[in-house]
Design a protein around this motif. Structure first.
Motif, PDB file in Angstrom:
ATOM      1  N   ALA A 143      -9.576 -17.551  49.890  1.00  0.00           N
ATOM      2  CA  ALA A 143     -10.749 -16.739  49.547  1.00  0.00           C
ATOM      3  C   ALA A 143     -10.344 -15.440  48.857  1.00  0.00           C
ATOM      4  O   ALA A 143     -11.067 -14.922  48.012  1.00  0.00           O
ATOM      5  CB  ALA A 143     -11.557 -16.443  50.809  1.00  0.00           C
ATOM      6  N   GLY A 144      -9.173 -14.903  49.212  1.00  0.00           N
ATOM      7  CA  GLY A 144      -8.777 -13.617  48.664  1.00  0.00           C
ATOM      8  C   GLY A 144      -8.049 -13.679  47.343  1.00  0.00           C
ATOM      9  O   GLY A 144      -7.951 -12.655  46.651  1.00  0.00           O
ATOM     10  N   ILE A 145      -7.520 -14.852  46.959  1.00  0.00           N
ATOM     11  CA  ILE A 145      -6.663 -14.878  45.766  1.00  0.00           C
ATOM     12  C   ILE A 145      -7.098 -15.886  44.708  1.00  0.00           C
ATOM     13  O   ILE A 145      -6.805 -15.712  43.524  1.00  0.00           O
ATOM     14  CB  ILE A 145      -5.201 -15.157  46.184  1.00  0.00           C
ATOM     15  CG1 ILE A 145      -4.224 -14.657  45.110  1.00  0.00           C
ATOM     16  CG2 ILE A 145      -4.968 -16.625  46.466  1.00  0.00           C
ATOM     17  CD1 ILE A 145      -2.775 -14.645  45.573  1.00  0.00           C
ATOM     18  N   TYR A 146      -7.826 -16.946  45.117  1.00  0.00           N
ATOM     19  CA  TYR A 146      -8.117 -18.009  44.156  1.00  0.00           C
ATOM     20  C   TYR A 146      -9.251 -17.640  43.201  1.00  0.00           C
ATOM     21  O   TYR A 146      -9.312 -18.153  42.081  1.00  0.00           O
ATOM     22  CB  TYR A 146      -8.450 -19.297  44.905  1.00  0.00           C
ATOM     23  CG  TYR A 146      -8.376 -20.557  44.066  1.00  0.00           C
ATOM     24  CD1 TYR A 146      -7.462 -20.686  43.020  1.00  0.00           C
ATOM     25  CD2 TYR A 146      -9.215 -21.638  44.324  1.00  0.00           C
ATOM     26  CE1 TYR A 146      -7.383 -21.842  42.263  1.00  0.00           C
ATOM     27  CE2 TYR A 146      -9.144 -22.803  43.579  1.00  0.00           C
ATOM     28  CZ  TYR A 146      -8.239 -22.901  42.547  1.00  0.00           C
ATOM     29  OH  TYR A 146      -8.161 -24.040  41.791  1.00  0.00           O
ATOM     30  N   GLY A 147     -10.148 -16.749  43.642  1.00  0.00           N
ATOM     31  CA  GLY A 147     -11.266 -16.364  42.784  1.00  0.00           C
ATOM     32  C   GLY A 147     -10.839 -15.836  41.419  1.00  0.00           C
ATOM     33  O   GLY A 147     -11.311 -16.322  40.379  1.00  0.00           O
ATOM     34  N   PRO A 148      -9.928 -14.837  41.365  1.00  0.00           N
ATOM     35  CA  PRO A 148      -9.478 -14.340  40.060  1.00  0.00           C
ATOM     36  C   PRO A 148      -8.800 -15.413  39.217  1.00  0.00           C
ATOM     37  O   PRO A 148      -8.915 -15.403  37.986  1.00  0.00           O
ATOM     38  CB  PRO A 148      -8.500 -13.218  40.431  1.00  0.00           C
ATOM     39  CG  PRO A 148      -8.907 -12.789  41.804  1.00  0.00           C
ATOM     40  CD  PRO A 148      -9.397 -14.024  42.476  1.00  0.00           C
ATOM     41  N   LEU A 149      -8.097 -16.335  39.851  1.00  0.00           N
ATOM     42  CA  LEU A 149      -7.448 -17.409  39.103  1.00  0.00           C
ATOM     43  C   LEU A 149      -8.488 -18.332  38.475  1.00  0.00           C
ATOM     44  O   LEU A 149      -8.397 -18.689  37.291  1.00  0.00           O
ATOM     45  CB  LEU A 149      -6.513 -18.199  40.018  1.00  0.00           C
ATOM     46  CG  LEU A 149      -5.320 -17.429  40.593  1.00  0.00           C
ATOM     47  CD1 LEU A 149      -4.562 -18.296  41.593  1.00  0.00           C
ATOM     48  CD2 LEU A 149      -4.386 -16.966  39.480  1.00  0.00           C
ATOM     49  N   LEU A 150      -9.498 -18.718  39.254  1.00  0.00           N
ATOM     50  CA  LEU A 150     -10.553 -19.576  38.717  1.00  0.00           C
ATOM     51  C   LEU A 150     -11.297 -18.881  37.584  1.00  0.00           C
ATOM     52  O   LEU A 150     -11.639 -19.509  36.571  1.00  0.00           O
ATOM     53  CB  LEU A 150     -11.530 -19.954  39.829  1.00  0.00           C
ATOM     54  CG  LEU A 150     -11.069 -21.006  40.832  1.00  0.00           C
ATOM     55  CD1 LEU A 150     -12.112 -21.185  41.927  1.00  0.00           C
ATOM     56  CD2 LEU A 150     -10.815 -22.341  40.128  1.00  0.00           C
ATOM     57  N   ALA A 151     -11.570 -17.598  37.761  1.00  0.00           N
ATOM     58  CA  ALA A 151     -12.282 -16.854  36.726  1.00  0.00           C
ATOM     59  C   ALA A 151     -11.515 -16.845  35.412  1.00  0.00           C
ATOM     60  O   ALA A 151     -12.106 -16.785  34.330  1.00  0.00           O
ATOM     61  CB  ALA A 151     -12.546 -15.424  37.198  1.00  0.00           C
ATOM     62  N   ALA A 152     -10.192 -16.929  35.502  1.00  0.00           N
ATOM     63  CA  ALA A 152      -9.347 -16.928  34.301  1.00  0.00           C
ATOM     64  C   ALA A 152      -9.046 -18.350  33.817  1.00  0.00           C
ATOM     65  O   ALA A 152      -8.245 -18.535  32.904  1.00  0.00           O
ATOM     66  CB  ALA A 152      -8.046 -16.194  34.585  1.00  0.00           C
ATOM     67  N   GLY A 153      -9.663 -19.343  34.456  1.00  0.00           N
ATOM     68  CA  GLY A 153      -9.453 -20.717  34.030  1.00  0.00           C
ATOM     69  C   GLY A 153      -8.183 -21.351  34.556  1.00  0.00           C
ATOM     70  O   GLY A 153      -7.729 -22.369  34.028  1.00  0.00           O
ATOM     71  N   VAL A 154      -7.580 -20.783  35.606  1.00  0.00           N
ATOM     72  CA  VAL A 154      -6.355 -21.326  36.184  1.00  0.00           C
ATOM     73  C   VAL A 154      -6.710 -22.140  37.424  1.00  0.00           C
ATOM     74  O   VAL A 154      -7.265 -21.614  38.390  1.00  0.00           O
ATOM     75  CB  VAL A 154      -5.359 -20.217  36.566  1.00  0.00           C
ATOM     76  CG1 VAL A 154      -4.128 -20.815  37.246  1.00  0.00           C
ATOM     77  CG2 VAL A 154      -4.959 -19.426  35.334  1.00  0.00           C
ATOM     78  N   ARG A 155      -6.405 -23.418  37.373  1.00  0.00           N
ATOM     79  CA  ARG A 155      -6.673 -24.308  38.505  1.00  0.00           C
ATOM     80  C   ARG A 155      -5.357 -24.595  39.221  1.00  0.00           C
ATOM     81  O   ARG A 155      -4.367 -24.966  38.599  1.00  0.00           O
ATOM     82  CB  ARG A 155      -7.288 -25.618  38.017  1.00  0.00           C
ATOM     83  CG  ARG A 155      -7.606 -26.617  39.113  1.00  0.00           C
ATOM     84  CD  ARG A 155      -8.126 -27.912  38.497  1.00  0.00           C
ATOM     85  NE  ARG A 155      -8.454 -28.889  39.513  1.00  0.00           N
ATOM     86  CZ  ARG A 155      -7.586 -29.688  40.109  1.00  0.00           C
ATOM     87  NH1 ARG A 155      -6.298 -29.616  39.775  1.00  0.00           N
ATOM     88  NH2 ARG A 155      -7.977 -30.564  41.013  1.00  0.00           N
ATOM     89  N   VAL A 156      -5.357 -24.421  40.533  1.00  0.00           N
ATOM     90  CA  VAL A 156      -4.170 -24.666  41.344  1.00  0.00           C
ATOM     91  C   VAL A 156      -4.283 -26.059  41.953  1.00  0.00           C
ATOM     92  O   VAL A 156      -5.324 -26.417  42.522  1.00  0.00           O
ATOM     93  CB  VAL A 156      -4.039 -23.595  42.447  1.00  0.00           C
ATOM     94  CG1 VAL A 156      -2.984 -23.980  43.464  1.00  0.00           C
ATOM     95  CG2 VAL A 156      -3.699 -22.252  41.814  1.00  0.00           C
ATOM     96  N   GLU A 157      -3.220 -26.835  41.837  1.00  0.00           N
ATOM     97  CA  GLU A 157      -3.254 -28.204  42.346  1.00  0.00           C
ATOM     98  C   GLU A 157      -3.184 -28.234  43.869  1.00  0.00           C
ATOM     99  O   GLU A 157      -3.931 -28.952  44.518  1.00  0.00           O
ATOM    100  CB  GLU A 157      -2.082 -29.008  41.759  1.00  0.00           C
ATOM    101  CG  GLU A 157      -2.112 -30.487  42.103  1.00  0.00           C
ATOM    102  CD  GLU A 157      -3.293 -31.212  41.497  1.00  0.00           C
ATOM    103  OE1 GLU A 157      -3.740 -32.204  42.100  1.00  0.00           O
ATOM    104  OE2 GLU A 157      -3.782 -30.786  40.423  1.00  0.00           O
ATOM    105  N   ARG A 158      -2.279 -27.433  44.459  1.00  0.00           N
ATOM    106  CA  ARG A 158      -2.117 -27.429  45.910  1.00  0.00           C
ATOM    107  C   ARG A 158      -1.806 -26.013  46.386  1.00  0.00           C
ATOM    108  O   ARG A 158      -1.194 -25.230  45.653  1.00  0.00           O
ATOM    109  CB  ARG A 158      -0.976 -28.359  46.352  1.00  0.00           C
ATOM    110  CG  ARG A 158      -1.216 -29.839  46.068  1.00  0.00           C
ATOM    111  CD  ARG A 158      -0.035 -30.672  46.562  1.00  0.00           C
ATOM    112  NE  ARG A 158      -0.234 -32.095  46.309  1.00  0.00           N
ATOM    113  CZ  ARG A 158       0.103 -32.711  45.180  1.00  0.00           C
ATOM    114  NH1 ARG A 158       0.662 -32.009  44.199  1.00  0.00           N
ATOM    115  NH2 ARG A 158      -0.112 -34.008  45.032  1.00  0.00           N
TER     116      ARG A 158
END
Length: 559
Positions: A53-68
């Motif tokens: 919840a604290g770190i994935y939001g900015p990544l998604l907003a920038a179009g970065v998808r994390v696999e695991r």
């Protein structure tokens, strides 16, 4: 290779590779951009971070998808419950670090009120003690969790549970960002149709006001009863010589009085008006999407909840508003008889596993083998075993079930005994029930207003806990299996390069929004994910986990 990463607060990140023991396997580096740091390391097999919840939001907003990923705070909640039977204890990185060092454990922040834009109002992380470096704490806690996992009774299962819970966190973040396609105009039309026009000044809609008048008239001339106030209703019935202990639906339905029909109709519309009425629509639906904040593992059994919005309790009439975009479809998939199939898998009862592996309708197959073809008897017996409904006809049917499928019934009977005796029980993968000092929650899936008599409320505390633990070992294992379904489906959609997007999940149902031409591929991917999840979770068994799948333009047409 796994990589640990922590945001630095200025948009940057600190990170390092990790070895199999969870300890650094290379130097700690600082990058000026969190997004670039993650994007530029495709070799990272799994990212280890404080909380999704604290770190994935900015990544998604920038179009970065994390696999695991590996969510340290989600893992802490599971491990502290497993090791010490302390489900619900503080789970933050600060709390985990304090336990590791024998320090006082800080409490988690209180649950915040639901907001229209949750990310703007989310509380910050629980602070570490002054002078404690966050990234160093992350590395220490993660290494400690790796070691603790290896000390559990079934380390392979616990590793799988931690991985699947973290995968659920990724799915939840992505679904919240994507949102459920929602037609506000259709929603308003449904409200107008059922409630009548909206009355200015916060007054009840026309149809509710009419029903309230009908309720009052049913008690006699000049009587005024507020149907939204339970005590008002109970007093009115008492004056009519009818004693009620509550205004629940099952109790009202047993009463012969002209006020009952309009009162039940009022209660139904009241729930619609307060939970999914015009105010809800204005707060939660924007730009054609409903974006709830999902909370994986929000209940002790592992079932999800949401922070406001009621996404997991969308009334059937409101599902008309859930519409696919033009040229797209909704693939709506329901797991068929999920919990009985899970019971077959975890109990290793050969006979029940054979039934659960034979056809799409488990109850019909069970009836043909053990209940002279009576599907209703078979269903009552099996659900009675799982939920502890062991009185009346259910008791007789349960005896029949016990004779034919002793290992399955013994499995839940032992869980119930453990609960009554104050012991802990665990799901197949290791999720642990709350200790006896905590009152057992009601997770049977019935709204409080609809709960029939004979539930845990009239039983002793020990018996109530036994009913809970009996169901926990099945319902919780089903929730763990569902996480693996989500993880496998998410991976399959990405690997196939589809435009399809996961938009909704509750314990036995998933919805994928996709272009019409992808619908058949998505349906096949769901079926494959279910089979894969069953094999990974429970090993090689004959049990099948079929889904009933509908490809529709409107969610309301799926059922």
């Amino acid at each position: 290779m796994r990589w640990a990463v922590a945001a630095t607060g200025d948009g940057g990140a600190r990170l390092c590779p990790l070895g199999p023991d969870g300890r650094p396997a290379g130097p700690v580096v600082r990058e000026p951009s969190l997004v670039d740091a993650v994007r530029s390391r495709p070799e990272a097999e799994r990212w280890v971070w404080r909380s999704t919840a604290g770190i994935y939001g900015p990544l998604l907003a920038a179009g970065v998808r994390v696999e695991r990923c590996y969510d340290v705070e989600a893992a802490e909640a599971l491990l502290i419950g497993h090791e010490e039977g302390q489900s619900g204890q503080p789970r933050s990185l600060a709390a985990a670090w304090a336990r590791l060092h024998g320090r006082p454990v800080p409490p988690d922040p209180p649950p915040r009120a639901a907001e229209t834009q949750p990310s703007l109002f989310a509380p910050g992380p629980v602070p570490l003690p002054p002078g404690t470096d966050e990234f160093t704490a992350l590395l220490e806690v993660y290494a400690g969790q790796v070691a603790r996992t290896e000390r559990t009774a079934h380390p392979d299962r616990m590793r799988l549970l931690l991985a699947s819970e973290s995968a659920g966190m990724l799915v939840a973040a992505e679904m919240s960002r994507t949102g459920i396609p929602w037609r506000a105009d259709v929603h308003r039309a449904v409200l107008d149709e059922l409630l009548g026009e909206r009355i200015p000044g916060g007054l009840e809609p026309r149809r509710m006001a009419e029903l309230a008048d009908e309720v009052s008239r049913a008690f006699g001339p000049g009587v005024r009863v507020r149907p939204d106030l339970p005590q008002d209703i109970i007093r009115a019935f008492a004056r009519a010589g009818i004693a009620l202990s509550s205004t629940r639906k099952w109790e009202l339905q047993a009463v012969d009085h002209p006020a009952v029909a309009p009162l039940l109709a009022y209660k139904s519309l009241y729930r619609l008006h307060t939970a999914h009425g015009w105010a809800w629509l204005q707060q939660w639906v924007h730009d054609g999407r409903f974006r709830p904040e999902y909370l994986p593992g929000g209940t002790v059994s592992g079932r999800w909840t949401t922070n406001g919005g009621g996404a997991l309790q969308i009334p059937k009439v409101i599902r008309r508003a859930v519409r696919a975009d033009p040229g797209w479809r909704l693939v709506v998939a329901d797991a068929d008889q999920m919990e009985p199939r899970v019971l077959a898998a975890v109990s290793r009862d050969r006979g029940l596993m054979e039934v659960a592996g034979s056809g799409a309708d488990l109850y019909a197959d069970l009836a043909a083998r053990a209940f002279a073809g009576d599907r209703d008897r078979a269903k009552l017996a099996l659900l009675g075993a799982i939920y502890g409904q062991t009185s009346g006809d259910a008791l007789k049917h349960l005896a029949d079930l016990r004779r034919r499928y002793p290992a399955a019934v013994a499995y839940v009977d032992e869980a119930a005994r453990a609960g009554e005796e104050g012991r802990l029980v665990r799901t197949w993968m290791g999720r642990t029930c709350p200790p006896a000092s905590m009152a057992p929650p009601d997770e049977a899936g019935l709204p409080q207003d609809e709960e029939p008599p004979g539930g845990a409320g009239g039983a002793s505390a020990a018996r109530a806990r036994g009913r809970f633990t009996r169901n926990f070992v099945v319902q919780g294992s089903a929730a763990d299996w569902a996480l693996l379904v989500l993880a496998a489906l998410r991976h399959a959609l990405s690997r196939a390069g589809l435009r399809a997007e996961l938009v909704f999940f509750q314990h036995d149902e998933v919805i994928v929004h996709c272009p019409a031409e992808e619908a058949a591929t998505v349906a096949e991917a769901i079926a494959t994910a279910a089979a894969t999840a069953g094999r990974i979770a429970f090993g090689p068994t004959p049990v099948r986990f079929p889904f009933t799948t509908a490809v529709v333009e409107c969610y309301g047409d799926a059922k």
